[in-house]
Design a protein around this motif. Structure first.
Motif, short mmCIF file in Angstrom:
data_model
loop_
_atom_site.label_atom_id
_atom_site.label_comp_id
_atom_site.label_asym_id
_atom_site.label_seq_id
_atom_site.Cartn_x
_atom_site.Cartn_y
_atom_site.Cartn_z
N ARG A 83 0.83 -1.21 0.00
CA ARG A 83 0.00 0.00 0.00
C ARG A 83 0.86 1.26 0.00
NH1 ARG A 83 -2.97 -3.37 -0.97
NH2 ARG A 83 -4.85 -4.12 0.06
N ILE A 84 0.33 2.33 -0.62
CA ILE A 84 0.98 3.64 -0.58
C ILE A 84 0.00 4.67 0.00
CG2 ILE A 84 1.98 5.55 -1.94
CD1 ILE A 84 2.91 3.66 -3.98
N ILE A 85 0.51 5.48 0.92
CA ILE A 85 -0.23 6.69 1.31
C ILE A 85 0.52 7.84 0.67
CG2 ILE A 85 -0.89 8.23 3.20
CD1 ILE A 85 -1.14 5.80 5.01
N THR A 86 -0.18 8.70 -0.05
CA THR A 86 0.47 9.84 -0.70
C THR A 86 -0.24 11.13 -0.30
OG1 THR A 86 1.25 10.75 -2.81
CG2 THR A 86 -0.79 9.48 -2.91
N LEU A 87 0.55 12.17 0.01
CA LEU A 87 0.01 13.41 0.58
C LEU A 87 0.11 14.55 -0.42
CD1 LEU A 87 1.83 13.15 4.06
CD2 LEU A 87 -0.35 12.12 3.37
N GLU A 88 -0.99 15.26 -0.62
CA GLU A 88 -1.00 16.35 -1.61
C GLU A 88 -1.80 17.54 -1.09
OE1 GLU A 88 0.52 17.17 -4.58
OE2 GLU A 88 -0.63 18.99 -4.24
N LEU A 89 -1.18 18.71 -1.16
CA LEU A 89 -1.78 19.95 -0.66
C LEU A 89 -2.91 20.47 -1.54
CD1 LEU A 89 -1.59 22.46 1.28
CD2 LEU A 89 0.01 23.43 -0.37
N VAL A 90 -2.69 20.47 -2.86
CA VAL A 90 -3.59 21.20 -3.78
C VAL A 90 -4.76 20.29 -4.19
CG1 VAL A 90 -3.72 22.41 -6.01
CG2 VAL A 90 -1.64 22.55 -4.61
N PRO A 91 -6.00 20.72 -3.88
CA PRO A 91 -7.15 19.85 -4.18
C PRO A 91 -7.23 19.44 -5.65
CG PRO A 91 -7.83 21.64 -2.73
CD PRO A 91 -6.41 21.93 -3.13
N LEU A 92 -6.91 20.37 -6.58
CA LEU A 92 -6.97 20.00 -8.01
C LEU A 92 -5.98 18.87 -8.31
CD1 LEU A 92 -7.85 20.41 -11.00
CD2 LEU A 92 -5.99 22.08 -11.18
N HIS A 93 -4.76 18.99 -7.78
CA HIS A 93 -3.76 17.94 -8.02
C HIS A 93 -4.28 16.59 -7.47
CE1 HIS A 93 -0.23 21.09 -8.00
NE2 HIS A 93 -1.20 21.40 -8.83
N ALA A 94 -4.84 16.64 -6.27
CA ALA A 94 -5.32 15.40 -5.64
C ALA A 94 -6.46 14.79 -6.45
CB ALA A 94 -5.76 15.69 -4.21
N GLU A 95 -7.33 15.66 -6.99
CA GLU A 95 -8.47 15.19 -7.78
C GLU A 95 -7.97 14.49 -9.06
OE1 GLU A 95 -11.61 17.85 -9.92
OE2 GLU A 95 -11.38 18.50 -7.82
N VAL A 96 -7.02 15.15 -9.73
CA VAL A 96 -6.47 14.57 -10.97
C VAL A 96 -5.74 13.26 -10.63
CG1 VAL A 96 -4.81 14.94 -12.86
CG2 VAL A 96 -6.26 16.82 -12.09
N ALA A 97 -5.01 13.27 -9.51
CA ALA A 97 -4.28 12.06 -9.09
C ALA A 97 -5.25 10.91 -8.86
CB ALA A 97 -3.50 12.36 -7.80
N LYS A 98 -6.36 11.20 -8.18
CA LYS A 98 -7.33 10.12 -7.88
C LYS A 98 -7.90 9.55 -9.17
CE LYS A 98 -8.64 11.73 -3.32
NZ LYS A 98 -9.61 12.49 -2.53
N ALA A 99 -8.20 10.43 -10.14
CA ALA A 99 -8.74 9.94 -11.43
C ALA A 99 -7.68 9.10 -12.14
CB ALA A 99 -9.18 11.12 -12.29
#
Ligand code: SAM
Length: 221
Positions: A83-99
């Motif tokens: 498993r990986i936990i990855t931390l991201e500040l910017v909501p747009l980056h996190a949204e694109v990452a999740k997709a």
């Protein structure tokens, strides 16, 4: 020189670490969403994946997700129960990452936590999270010293700690630099040098993203 570095990077990448359609789509999605093109290169992503595999890591922490390009490279090196936990500040980056993670079929393996990494790390300490096997630090460089403190706290003997962008075109040797990123990385070096708990080196790299490098260390017994 940059042109030669790019051509050699292309040669290496084409032969040894080609992007498949999923990784290509990640980069296209990142560009469409106007994410900065500051992800690792394909050859560096493959290096991270090899480090995951060589160390037999099952639990990975990444600080700085962007569009999850590096995350996906690493996740593909994990065993089935990794498993990986990855931390991201910017909501747009996190949204694109999740997709991107969904498209890569890696939702079961990767958890994206959105918000300031320092707050998430403090929260993870409260959760009494188990130590990680490999930690990749690749967020805001002025905070590298704090990320290193947390990385050591979430380590066990044998944990691998990697820091990206530790050469910065050679600026790292300028002790009078007024760039807080350079100063953050210089402090990161000094903390590692002074800490008997970690053995590390830094490797200078050139390629399609210019002249930079990785710090790679292992937490000692
Ligand atoms: N690891 C990614 C890759 O190679 O594909 C690249 C990460 S990029 C260099 C750095 C990321 O860290 C950016 O997406 C930025 O928004 C994020 N970041 C910056 N400051 C942060 C903070 N305080 N907490 C969490 N993430 C942060």
């Amino acid at each position: 020189m940059q042109q030669t570095w790019e051509q050699v990077d292309e040669y290496i990448t084409e032969l040894l670490c080609p992007n498949d359609p999923v990784l290509d789509d990640v980069l296209v999605a990142n560009r469409k969403a106007d994410l900065p093109e500051i992800d690792v290169t394909g050859s560096q992503g493959k290096l991270l994946q090899l480090l995951v595999q060589m160390s037999g890591a099952k639990r990975v922490l990444e600080i700085g997700t962007l569009g999850a390009y590096s995350t996906i490279w690493m996740a593909r090196g994990l065993p089935a129960d990794g498993r990986i936990i990855t931390l991201e500040l910017v909501p747009l980056h996190a949204e694109v990452a999740k997709a991107n993670i969904k498209r890569a079929g890696l939702e079961e393996k990767i958890e994206v936590r959105t918000g300031n990494a320092l707050e998430h790390l403090a929260q993870m300490a409260e959760e009494q999270i188990q130590p990680f096997d490999l930690i990749f630090i690749d967020a805001d460089k002025p905070n590298n010293p704090k990320y290193l403190e947390w990385a050591l706290r979430f380590s066990r003997p044998g944990t691998i700690i990697i820091g990206d962008n530790v050469i910065r075109g050679g600026e790292i040797i300028d002790k009078h630099s007024t760039d807080p990123r350079v100063q953050g990385v210089r402090t990161f070096y000094e903390m590692i040098a002074d800490n008997p708990k970690i053995s590390a080196t830094a490797v200078q790299t050139v390629g399609s993203k210019g002249y930079d490098g990785f710090m790679i260390g292992i937490v000692r017994e």
